[in-house]
Design a protein around this motif. Structure first.
Motif, mmCIF file in Angstrom:
data_model
loop_
_atom_site.group_PDB
_atom_site.id
_atom_site.type_symbol
_atom_site.label_atom_id
_atom_site.label_comp_id
_atom_site.label_asym_id
_atom_site.label_seq_id
_atom_site.Cartn_x
_atom_site.Cartn_y
_atom_site.Cartn_z
ATOM 1 N N ARG A 44 -79.863 9.648 20.732
ATOM 2 C CA ARG A 44 -79.182 8.542 20.071
ATOM 3 C C ARG A 44 -79.543 7.232 20.720
ATOM 4 N N GLU A 96 -75.888 10.063 12.088
ATOM 5 C CA GLU A 96 -74.709 10.836 11.706
ATOM 6 C C GLU A 96 -75.019 11.603 10.430
ATOM 7 N N ILE A 101 -78.266 14.772 23.339
ATOM 8 C CA ILE A 101 -77.901 14.047 22.119
ATOM 9 C C ILE A 101 -77.766 12.567 22.424
ATOM 10 N N LEU A 112 -75.078 17.556 25.263
ATOM 11 C CA LEU A 112 -74.546 16.246 24.926
ATOM 12 C C LEU A 112 -75.395 15.150 25.522
ATOM 13 N N GLU A 168 -71.801 17.477 13.718
ATOM 14 C CA GLU A 168 -71.614 16.157 14.332
ATOM 15 C C GLU A 168 -72.660 15.923 15.388
ATOM 16 N N TRP A 169 -72.807 14.709 15.734
ATOM 17 C CA TRP A 169 -73.521 14.231 16.902
ATOM 18 C C TRP A 169 -75.020 14.350 16.829
ATOM 19 N N SER A 170 -75.581 15.494 16.405
ATOM 20 C CA SER A 170 -77.040 15.567 16.413
ATOM 21 C C SER A 170 -77.595 14.743 15.261
#
Lengths: 516, 384
Positions: free
Chosen positions: A179, B201, A175, A172, B221-223
Motif C-alpha cells: 500500500r 480496496e 500489505i 500485514l 480487505e486490505w490486500s
C-alpha cells in the motif's frame, strides 16, 4: 580406690541381684521356679538320691561335674566312702558361681533382647512413617509431572499463537508495504501532474497571445437520426426522466417475468418430486405392513389441496416445501431401515419378479414347442398319404407340360415378331434411301428440263448414279421413257415389305410435272 | 489462407469501420481509407500533425483524428471528401478525444482533466462538463447509446453524473460510496452501472440507472483489490478479476458471488491444458490455461504447435517485483463469449494484450505484442 572398687562391686552385685529380682524375666522365673522345687523339696526325699544308690549318685555327680569342667568331688579309688566335704563344698561353690554367671549372661541377653525389640519397634515405626512419606512424595511427583506436562502444552500452544501472530504481522507488514508503494506511486504521479500544471500556468501567464477554442466546420451536418433537434425545456427534461423510468421498469418487468417462469418450473418440479415420493412410500408401505396405512391416509388428505389454485400463495409454497421435506425425511428413514435390515427384502422382490418373468418365458417356449410338434406331426401324417402325393405330383406335371407348351408358342411368336420388326426397319431404311434418291433424281431431272428448255438443247446426260436400287431405276426409267408404267415397280417394292396394299394406279402426279 | 501485402501504419492506429466496409490506417500525419475487400485506397486525408488517436463514428460516415500535441481534432467525411472540420482546443490542451454514440458529437478531454468539452457537429454548439475524474475508466456510454456515465471528483469526493446523450441533459448526479473511484461500466442492458474502487480496496458498487445504490460487494480487505471488470452480454453476470489471481462471478439477482475461479500455479482440475511448443529455441514458450475449453486447434501452426499437456501441469510463474506499484500479478483481462457460456481470463504477466471473442462465441483471439492466436471452441454435438 580400693574402697571404691569394693563398694562398686557390692553395689553392682546388689544392683544385679535387684535387677534380677525386679526384672523378673520369664526365663529367670522359669529357671528359678524350675530350680525351686529342687530346693524346696529338701525335706521330701529326692527321687535322684536314696540311701541305697549313694555310690551311683556320687559317680554320676562326678561325671556331671567333670563334664562341666570342675574337679571331681570324689575319688573312687579312695577306700573310705566318706565324702570330702571340702571338695564337695568347693564343687558346690563352683556350681553356684557357674549358676550366677549363667544368670548374669541370661540377664544380659534379655537386656539385649529388650533393646533389640525396642529398636525393632522403633524401626518399624520409622519404616511406616517413611513409607507414608514415600507415598506422599510419589503423589506429589505425579502431580508435579502433570503440571509440567500441562505447562509444556501451554507453552507449545503459545508458541503456535506466537508464530501465527508473527505471520499475520508479516502479512500485514507486506500489505502495508505494498500500500505504501502504491501511495507513493500515486503521490509521485500527482506531484508530477501538479508540476506540469504549475508550468502550464506559468506558461499561460507569460504567454501573450491566448489561443482561443474554436471550431471550424465547412457546413453543419444533419443529425444522425434525421430528426430536427429540439430546444431544451422542462418538457424534454420530464420526457427524459420518463424514458429513464420506462427503461428501468421494462427491465424489471422482463426480469420478473423470467423469475416467475423459473419459479413456476421449480414449483412444478417440486410437486412432481413430492408426488413421486408419496407414491413410492405408499407402495413400500403397502408391501410391508398395513398398520401404517392410517397415517398414509392422512397424508393423502393433506396433499388433497388443489395445487393449481393455490400456487401463488405464500402459505401454499410453505406447505409444499414442508410436505416435501416430510416426505424426504420419511423416504430417508425408510431407506435407512432397509439398509439396516439387510439386502434381503429388495433382492427377494426382484428375484420374485425375475422368477415370474422366467416362468412366463418357459411357458411360452413350451407352448411354442408343442405347437411345433403338432405341426411336425401333421406334416409327417400328411406325408404318409402316398396317393395324395402322387396325385399332387401328377397335377404338377400336367401344369408343367402346359406351361412348357405355352412358353414354346410364346417364344415362336416372339421370334416371328423380331423378324418382322427387322424387316420393317430394313424396309423403312430402304424407303428413306429411295426417297432420298428419288428427290435427287427429281432435282436433277428438273435441272435437266430447265437446261433443255434453254437454247442449249440436247444435253441429255445420264444423271443418275448406279448405286440406287431397283426402284430408283424404275423411276429413272420413268423420267427417260415416259411410256413405262411405273405403278408396277411401285407395287413390287411395296410387296416386298409384306404389305399387300395397292397403290393407286394413277399417274404419279406428285412429280408435279406433266410430261408431254 | 491468403495474406495481403504489408501496409504501413503508425501508433497501432488501424481500425475497421463499424459497418465493416472500410479500413482506416494512420501513417504519421496521413489518414488512409481503404476498401476492405479490395484494399484499394479510396481516400487519403492529410492532417496538420502526427495523429495520436483515430476513431470511426458509429454510422461509419466520419472519422476523427486527434493530435494531442497540437490540441487539434480534425474530422473527415467519407461521403464528401471535401468536407472538413477542425476543432482547436486552444491553450487548454487536449488529452483525449472520442465520438459520442450518435456520431455527431465529439468529447474532448482537456489537459489535466480540467473539463470535457462537447462539440456538436450539427449545431456547432459547445457544452462543458466540469471536474471529470482522471482515472482508469471514468467515462462510459451505455450500449444503446442513450446514456453516458461520467465519474467526477469535487471537494475530495467522488460523484457520478448520468447524461442523456440526446441533448446532454444531466439526468442524475449522485455521490458514490467510494474513496477513490477507479472505473465504471454500464451493463449491456443499460440498467445497472458497476462502479469500482482503486486497487487499494476491494469494493465494487452497483447503482441502478436512476442513481440508487443496489448493492455493494467486497471479497476481502486490505490486500490489493479489483484489477479488471467485465459484464456478460446477457447482463446476468459480472466477472471481477482481482490481484489475488482469482475471478469472482456475481449474479444479477442477488449480487452475490456464484462462482469463483482460481489461477493456481499447478493446474489439476481443468479439462485440458494446451501448451504451445515453439520450434525455435530462442523464443520462450508461451503457456496459457483457459477454463472450460474442450477442444481447440491452432490456425497459424507454421512455427509452433499445440499439444495437450497431461495433468497436473506446472505453469512457470514469474514472481513480480513486490516493490513496484501496480504489480504485474492478478487477473488483468476478462472476456465473456457472446452466448455467455465461456469466460476467458488472463492472469499474471503473460504477454497477451487483449482477448476478443468472435460474435458467434466459437473462437477466441489472443493478441500479444508480436503474435496473434485464434482458439476454436468445440461446438457441442446435437445429440448432447
Amino acid at each position: 580406690m580400693f574402697d571404691w572398687m569394693t563398694i562398686h562391686k557390692k553395689l553392682f552385685n546388689k544392683l544385679l541381684f535387684c535387677k534380677m529380682r525386679n526384672l523378673y524375666s520369664p526365663l529367670l522365673r522359669h529357671f528359678s521356679q524350675s530350680s525351686l522345687p529342687l530346693h524346696r523339696n529338701t525335706n521330701v526325699q529326692s527321687a535322684f538320691c536314696t540311701q541305697q544308690n549313694v555310690q551311683e549318685c556320687l559317680s554320676h555327680i562326678n561325671q556331671e561335674v567333670s563334664s562341666l569342667g570342675l574337679p571331681t568331688v570324689w575319688v573312687e579309688l579312695d577306700e573310705s566312702s566318706d565324702l570330702n566335704v571340702v571338695t564337695v563344698l568347693n564343687c558346690m561353690y563352683d556350681l553356684i558361681q557357674l549358676h550366677h554367671r549363667s544368670l548374669r549372661t541370661l540377664e544380659n541377653i534379655e537386656v539385649e533382647q529388650l533393646k533389640s525389640n525396642s529398636k525393632l519397634d522403633y524401626l518399624q515405626l520409622s519404616t511406616t512413617r517413611l513409607k507414608e512419606q514415600l507415598e506422599c512424595s510419589k503423589r506429589e511427583n505425579t502431580g508435579l509431572l502433570e503440571r509440567e506436562r500441562q505447562l509444556q502444552q501451554k507453552v507449545k500452544s503459545l508458541q503456535n499463537c506466537l508464530k501465527n501472530e508473527k505471520e499475520e504481522v508479516q502479512k500485514l507488514q507486506n500489505i502495508i508495504a505494498s500500500r505504501a508503494t502504491q501511495y507513493n506511486h500515486d503521490m509521485k504521479r500527482k506531484e508530477r501532474d501538479l508540476n506540469k500544471l504549475k508550468e502550464r500556468l506559468n506558461q499561460l501567464l507569460a504567454d501573450k497571445k491566448e489561443r482561443k477554442q474554436a471550431i471550424d466546420v465547412l457546413n453543419n451536418i444533419g443529425r444522425a437520426d434525421g430528426k430536427r433537434s429540439v430546444w431544451k425545456t422542462e418538457k424534454t427534461e420530464a420526457k427524459h426522466e420518463g424514458e429513464m423510468y420506462k427503461a428501468l421498469l421494462s427491465d424489471y418487468d422482463a426480469r420478473q417475468r423470467d423469475l416467475v417462469l423459473e419459479n413456476a418450473e421449480l414449483r412444478k418440479v417440486l410437486q412432481q418430486m413430492k408426488n413421486d415420493m408419496v407414491s413410492l412410500l405408499r407402495l413400500k408401505k403397502l408391501t410391508q405392513n398395513g398398520v401404517q396405512n392410517q397415517c398414509n391416509g392422512t397424508q393423502v388428505e393433506e396433499d388433497g389441496f388443489d395445487p393449481s389454485k393455490e400456487l401463488f400463495c405464500v402459505h401454499a409454497c410453505e406447505k409444499l416445501t414442508n410436505s416435501l421435506r416430510l416426505q424426504w425425511r420419511r423416504l430417508k428413514s425408510h431407506v435407512e431401515q432397509l439398509d439396516s435390515q439387510g439386502i434381503e427384502t429388495v433382492p427377494r422382490e426382484s428375484h420374485e419378479e425375475e422368477m415370474d418373468k422366467l416362468k412366463l418365458e418357459v411357458q411360452q417356449c413350451k407352448d411354442l414347442i408343442q405347437t411345433q410338434q403338432h405341426l411336425l406331426q401333421h406334416q409327417l401324417n400328411s406325408s404318409c398319404d402316398e396317393i395324395a402325393s402322387l396325385r399332387n405330383d401328377g397335377y404338377m406335371l400336367q401344369e408343367k407340360e402346359r406351361l412348357r407348351g405355352e412358353w414354346k408358342t410364346l417364344e415362336e411368336q416372339r421370334s416371328i415378331f423380331d423378324r418382322e420388326r427387322k424387316n420393317f426397319t430394313e424396309a423403312a431404311i430402304r424407303l428413306s434411301h429411295e426417297r432420298k434418291a428419288f428427290e435427287e433424281d427429281r432435282a436433277t431431272w428438273l435441272k435437266h428440263q430447265f437446261l433443255s428448255l434453254s437454247p442449249c438443247g440436247d444435253l441429255k446426260k445420264p444423271l443418275l448414279s448406279d448405286t440406287t436400287g431397283a426402284s430408283s431405276t424404275g423411276v429413272c426409267l420413268f423420267l427417260q421413257r415416259p411410256p413405262v408404267d411405273i405403278s408396277t415397280s411401285f407395287e413390287i417394292c411395296i410387296s416386298t415389305g409384306g404389305k399387300n396394299t395397292q397403290m393407286p394406279r394413277s399417274k404419279p402426279a406428285y412429280c408435279g410435272i406433266k410430261c408431254h | 489462407m491468403n495474406f495481403s501485402e504489408v501496409f504501413k501504419q503508425s501508433n497501432q492506429l488501424c481500425k475497421v469501420s463499424p459497418d465493416g466496409k472500410y479500413l482506416a490506417t494512420c501513417v504519421q500525419y496521413r489518414l488512409v481509407i481503404r476498401d476492405i475487400n479490395t484494399l484499394q485506397i479510396l481516400n487519403l486525408y492529410t492532417c496538420l500533425d502526427q495523429i495520436s488517436h483515430m476513431e470511426w463514428s458509429s454510422d461509419s460516415l466520419f472519422i476523427l483524428c486527434a493530435m494531442y500535441k497540437r490540441g487539434l481534432v480534425q474530422v473527415w467525411s467519407l461521403e464528401q471528401p471535401d468536407w472538413h472540420c477542425k476543432i482547436d482546443e486552444g491553450s487548454i490542451g487536449l488529452v483525449s478525444s472520442r465520438w459520442s454514440p450518435d456520431g455527431r458529437h465529439i468529447l474532448n478531454t482537456t489537459e489535466f482533466h480540467l473539463r470535457i468539452t462537447v462539440w456538436s457537429l450539427c449545431t456547432k454548439a459547445v457544452s462543458y462538463i466540469k471536474y471529470p475524474k482522471a482515472c482508469q475508466k471514468g467515462l462510459d456510454f451505455s450500449r444503446d447509446g442513450c446514456y453516458m456515465a461520467l465519474a467526477e471528483r469535487r471537494d475530495c469526493k467522488d460523484y457520478v453524473s448520468i447524461f442523456v446523450c440526446d441533448d446532454w441533459h444531466l439526468l442524475r448526479h449522485f455521490e458514490t460510496e467510494t474513496q477513490d473511484l477507479s472505473g465504471l461500466e454500464w451493463s449491456p442492458n443499460g440498467s445497472v452501472l458497476a462502479v469500482w474502487e482503486s486497487c487499494l480496496e476491494y469494493k465494487i458498487l452497483l447503482y441502478s440507472l436512476d442513481g440508487r445504490l443496489l448493492s455493494t460487494y467486497s471479497a476481502y480487505e486490505w490486500s490489493l483489490g479489483v484489477k479488471s471488470v467485465s459484464w456478460s452480454p446477457s447482463s446476468q453476470f459480472l466477472a471481477i478479476g482481482s490481484f489475488d489471481e482469482k475471478v469472482r462471478i456475481l449474479n444479477h439477482i442477488t449480487w452475490k458471488k456464484v462462482a469463483q475461479f482460481e489461477h493456481p500455479a499447478v493446474i489439476d482440475n481443468t479439462k485440458t491444458v494446451y501448451k504451445e511448443i515453439e520450434k525455435r529455441p530462442t523464443v520462450t514458450s508461451d503457456e496459457m490455461s483457459l477454463h472450460n475449453i474442450t477442444v481447440a486447434s491452432s490456425l497459424f501452426s507454421t512455427q509452433s504447435k499445440y499439444e495437450i499437456s497431461p495433468l497436473p501441469v506446472q505453469i512457470p510463474v514469474v514472481k513480480p517485483d513486490p516493490d513496484r506499484a501496480n504489480p504485474k500479478i492478478g487477473v488483468s483481462a476478462l472476456a465473456f463469449s457472446s452466448d455467455s457460456r465461456y469466460v476467458a481470463t488472463k492472469n499474471g504477466g503473460f504477454q497477451v494484450h487483449s482477448l476478443n471473442w468472435h460474435r458467434s462465441g466459437d473462437s477466441l483471439t489472443l493478441i500479444g505484442k508480436d503474435q496473434l492466436c485464434l482458439c476454436y471452441m468445440d461446438t457441442e454435438q446435437d445429440d448432447k
